[in-house]
Design an enzyme around this catalytic site. Structure first.
Site, PDB file in Angstrom:
ATOM      1  N   PHE A 234      43.720 -57.884  37.638  1.00 32.62           N
ATOM      2  CA  PHE A 234      42.318 -57.745  37.943  1.00 32.62           C
ATOM      3  C   PHE A 234      42.086 -57.401  39.312  1.00 32.62           C
ATOM      4  O   PHE A 234      42.896 -57.639  40.116  1.00 32.62           O
ATOM      5  CB  PHE A 234      41.786 -59.053  37.806  1.00 32.62           C
ATOM      6  CG  PHE A 234      40.136 -59.464  37.821  1.00 32.62           C
ATOM      7  CD1 PHE A 234      39.624 -59.130  36.456  1.00 32.62           C
ATOM      8  CD2 PHE A 234      39.526 -59.742  38.940  1.00 32.62           C
ATOM      9  CE1 PHE A 234      38.067 -59.220  36.845  1.00 32.62           C
ATOM     10  CE2 PHE A 234      38.252 -60.016  39.020  1.00 32.62           C
ATOM     11  CZ  PHE A 234      37.488 -59.780  37.859  1.00 32.62           C
TER      12      PHE A 234
ATOM     13  N   ASP B  40      47.945 -65.955  37.339  1.00 31.95           N
ATOM     14  CA  ASP B  40      46.268 -66.172  37.258  1.00 31.95           C
ATOM     15  C   ASP B  40      46.183 -66.513  35.920  1.00 31.95           C
ATOM     16  O   ASP B  40      46.454 -65.897  34.995  1.00 31.95           O
ATOM     17  CB  ASP B  40      45.757 -64.912  37.678  1.00 31.95           C
ATOM     18  CG  ASP B  40      44.246 -64.895  37.763  1.00 31.95           C
ATOM     19  OD1 ASP B  40      43.735 -65.336  36.916  1.00 31.95           O
ATOM     20  OD2 ASP B  40      43.684 -64.276  38.545  1.00 31.95           O
TER      21      ASP B  40
ATOM     22  N   TYR C  63      34.675 -70.996  35.075  1.00 31.33           N
ATOM     23  CA  TYR C  63      33.301 -70.514  34.511  1.00 31.33           C
ATOM     24  C   TYR C  63      33.430 -69.737  33.310  1.00 31.33           C
ATOM     25  O   TYR C  63      32.519 -69.345  32.616  1.00 31.33           O
ATOM     26  CB  TYR C  63      32.456 -69.815  35.876  1.00 31.33           C
ATOM     27  CG  TYR C  63      33.087 -68.711  36.256  1.00 31.33           C
ATOM     28  CD1 TYR C  63      33.259 -67.275  35.737  1.00 31.33           C
ATOM     29  CD2 TYR C  63      33.504 -68.841  37.540  1.00 31.33           C
ATOM     30  CE1 TYR C  63      33.994 -66.585  36.323  1.00 31.33           C
ATOM     31  CE2 TYR C  63      34.092 -67.855  38.266  1.00 31.33           C
ATOM     32  CZ  TYR C  63      34.245 -66.503  37.533  1.00 31.33           C
ATOM     33  OH  TYR C  63      34.903 -65.823  38.366  1.00 31.33           O
ATOM     34  N   LYS C  64      34.717 -69.441  32.841  1.00 34.94           N
ATOM     35  CA  LYS C  64      34.985 -68.775  31.628  1.00 34.94           C
ATOM     36  C   LYS C  64      35.198 -69.692  30.550  1.00 34.94           C
ATOM     37  O   LYS C  64      34.312 -70.224  30.241  1.00 34.94           O
ATOM     38  CB  LYS C  64      36.263 -67.941  31.832  1.00 34.94           C
ATOM     39  CG  LYS C  64      35.816 -66.561  32.938  1.00 34.94           C
ATOM     40  CD  LYS C  64      36.890 -65.845  33.326  1.00 34.94           C
ATOM     41  CE  LYS C  64      36.492 -64.783  34.148  1.00 34.94           C
ATOM     42  NZ  LYS C  64      37.533 -63.991  35.023  1.00 34.94           N
TER      43      LYS C  64
ATOM     44  N   ARG D 105      34.811 -55.017  25.668  1.00 31.81           N
ATOM     45  CA  ARG D 105      35.301 -56.509  25.485  1.00 31.81           C
ATOM     46  C   ARG D 105      34.642 -57.312  24.397  1.00 31.81           C
ATOM     47  O   ARG D 105      33.433 -57.554  24.565  1.00 31.81           O
ATOM     48  CB  ARG D 105      35.584 -57.182  26.825  1.00 31.81           C
ATOM     49  CG  ARG D 105      36.782 -56.575  27.635  1.00 31.81           C
ATOM     50  CD  ARG D 105      37.134 -57.465  28.562  1.00 31.81           C
ATOM     51  NE  ARG D 105      36.244 -58.067  29.322  1.00 31.81           N
ATOM     52  CZ  ARG D 105      36.241 -58.854  30.316  1.00 31.81           C
ATOM     53  NH1 ARG D 105      37.704 -59.200  30.809  1.00 31.81           N
ATOM     54  NH2 ARG D 105      34.997 -59.266  31.054  1.00 31.81           N
TER      55      ARG D 105
HETATM   56  C1  LIG Z   1      37.464 -63.683  36.380  1.00 31.57           C
HETATM   57  C2  LIG Z   1      38.581 -63.295  37.339  1.00 31.57           C
HETATM   58  C3  LIG Z   1      38.700 -63.615  38.603  1.00 31.57           C
HETATM   59  C4  LIG Z   1      37.722 -63.919  39.294  1.00 31.57           C
HETATM   60  O1  LIG Z   1      37.499 -64.281  40.688  1.00 31.57           O
HETATM   61  P1  LIG Z   1      36.405 -64.987  41.364  1.00 31.57           P
HETATM   62  O2  LIG Z   1      36.959 -65.177  42.851  1.00 31.57           O
HETATM   63  O3  LIG Z   1      36.156 -66.358  40.800  1.00 31.57           O
HETATM   64  O4  LIG Z   1      35.291 -64.007  41.381  1.00 31.57           O
HETATM   65  C5  LIG Z   1      39.962 -63.438  39.056  1.00 31.57           C
HETATM   66  N1  LIG Z   1      41.157 -62.988  38.427  1.00 31.57           N
HETATM   67  C6  LIG Z   1      40.976 -62.757  37.260  1.00 31.57           C
HETATM   68  C7  LIG Z   1      42.346 -62.179  36.533  1.00 31.57           C
HETATM   69  C8  LIG Z   1      39.867 -62.874  36.598  1.00 31.57           C
HETATM   70  O5  LIG Z   1      39.765 -62.555  35.101  1.00 31.57           O
END
Ligand SMILES: *Cc1c(COP(=O)(O)O)cnc(C)c1O
Length: 412
Positions: free
Chosen positions: A133, A210, A235-236, A384
């Protein structure tokens, strides 16, 4: 697939009727008036629980409104750790005292990766995959620049993800830390965390996972796997709401060795001692920086308890069935239109979303959103389909894939 197999496949109505978790869907808020036909993006923002409105109202009136500043002494100071412990026990396979809640995932990544690099003198390489990501890669670029470290990029198959073989020759006695996503945000590939962690630790490097796309959808065993560090979103699949705080896991064996780089009063030994200089708190508390986001931590608590009530194994079983169903429908309805399924076919290597590719999917997604069918789009061509096990029905999956087919057909 031939027509005999098609008729043998259970219908979405049959699958919903046989779903042992079907009644859990009632726990989630759903807008009326036909505003929402199929929500297929719970992997990006989980739906609110109905209980969340009352939870927040009572927090405002009873905790904040009535206890006021006394709330900090009575409960809120401990909230990052008590909520962290519950997330740990219910979803991470982590014993108490190793998880804290606060900051964003990005900031938590910074704190833990920087701490890992600082704790490994003589090791000046950070390993991360090219398809991770963006925020993970960007944070690492920043730390490498700050520390004069080198990034070793893992080149893996983008339609799947990182395997132990992809790491061979990349990790060595120069590796400080390896940062990988447990479930890849694009393909949904589920990495073999136990095997990769063991391989990384063998070289003396630290392993950071992660967990943004696995926490609350895939069972985790961080303690048993010997994971050093982990971060994840709430939040997911933990339905904490937009911007709800991240969590960080620091294995007890690493807590005294690692010092996070953002020294604030709330992670200090005696926050209200108003001392002259910083001395870190003991244990996981030292990974806190400033005032914890207590208000934003309330909604996820109910989701963690809902998951606890059914168990992560049942959640995973439903997740697997949902993605199998989505893949089967995509094969029938989308592949004939030139769509490519770019997620693993082997369920043991798949998280709770699938991605399908087509050059017109940017436009298709816009049409779908107007029709109340909500997947998301990840450039260049990926649509997705995220399947949040406790809130998604099989009927929703069928409606969603059918709507994708119709919207794409209109454009072809
Ligand atoms: C959603 C997501 C993030 C989000 O990071 P934020 O700091 O909460 O915006 C980070 N890493 C991965 C792999 C994600 O899927």
């Amino acid at each position: 697939m031939n027509s005999t197999q098609q008729t043998q496949r259970p219908t979405s109505a049959e699958l919903d009727a046989a779903d042992p978790l079907a009644e859990q869907r009632e726990a989630f808020y759903s807008p009326g008036g036909g505003q929402l036909t199929a929500y297929l993006d719970g992997n990006s923002l989980g739906r609110p629980l109905k209980a969340t409105s009352a939870k927040l109202a009572s927090f405002v009136e009873d905790a904040w409104g009535s206890r006021l500043i006394r709330g900090w002494d009575e409960q809120w100071m401990d909230e990052p750790i008590t909520v962290g412990d519950r997330i740990g026990v219910v979803t991470l396979g982590a014993a108490a005292g190793q998880v804290t809640v606060g900051d964003s995932t990005s900031v938590m990544l910074y704190k833990l990766i920087r701490a890992a690099v600082d704790a490994q003198p003589g090791r000046d390489e950070i390993v991360v995959d090219r398809d991770n990501f963006p925020t993970d890669r960007f944070i690492i670029e920043g730390i490498a620049a700050e520390k004069g470290a080198t990034i070793k990029w893992v080149a893996s198959n983008p339609a799947s993800g990182v395997r132990t073989t992809d790491l061979e020759g990349l990790i060595s006695e120069r590796t400080a830390v390896v940062v990988l996503s447990h479930v890849a945000y694009r393909s949904g590939f589920l990495a073999d965390a136990a095997a990769i962690t063991a391989m990384v630790k063998e070289t003396g490097a630290l392993m950071l996972w992660d967990l943004c796309h696995s926490v609350g959808s895939v069972p985790l065993e961080l303690d048993a796997w010997g994971v050093d560090l982990a971060v994840g979103c709430t939040y997911k699949y933990l339905n904490g709401g937009p911007g709800s705080p991240a969590f960080a896991y620091v294995n007890a064996s690493q807590q005294d060795r690692l010092q996070q780089p953002i020294w604030g009063w709330m992670g200090a030994d005696n926050p209200f001692g108003m001392t002259e200089s910083y001395k870190p708190a003991k244990g996981i508390r030292s990974f806190i920086t400033g005032t914890p986001p207590v208000l934003a931590m309330q909604p996820l608590k109910d989701m963690v308890e809902l998951i606890a009530s059914v168990g992560m194994d049942a959640v995973r079983e439903k997740s697997v069935k949902l993605t199998e169903y989505a893949v089967a429908l995509a094969e029938d309805m989308l592949v004939p239109l030139g769509v490519e399924i770019v997620s693993p076919r082997n369920t043991a290597e798949r998280g709770s979303h699938i991605t399908v590719d087509h050059p017109l999917f940017g436009e298709v997604t816009q049409t779908l959103w107007e029709r109340g069918v909500i997947p998301d789009f990840r450039p260049p061509h990926g649509l997705r389909i995220g399947l949040s096990p406790l809130s998604t029905s099989y009927a929703e999956v069928e409606l969603g894939v059918t709507a994708i087919r119709d919207a794409l057909t209109e454009l072809l």
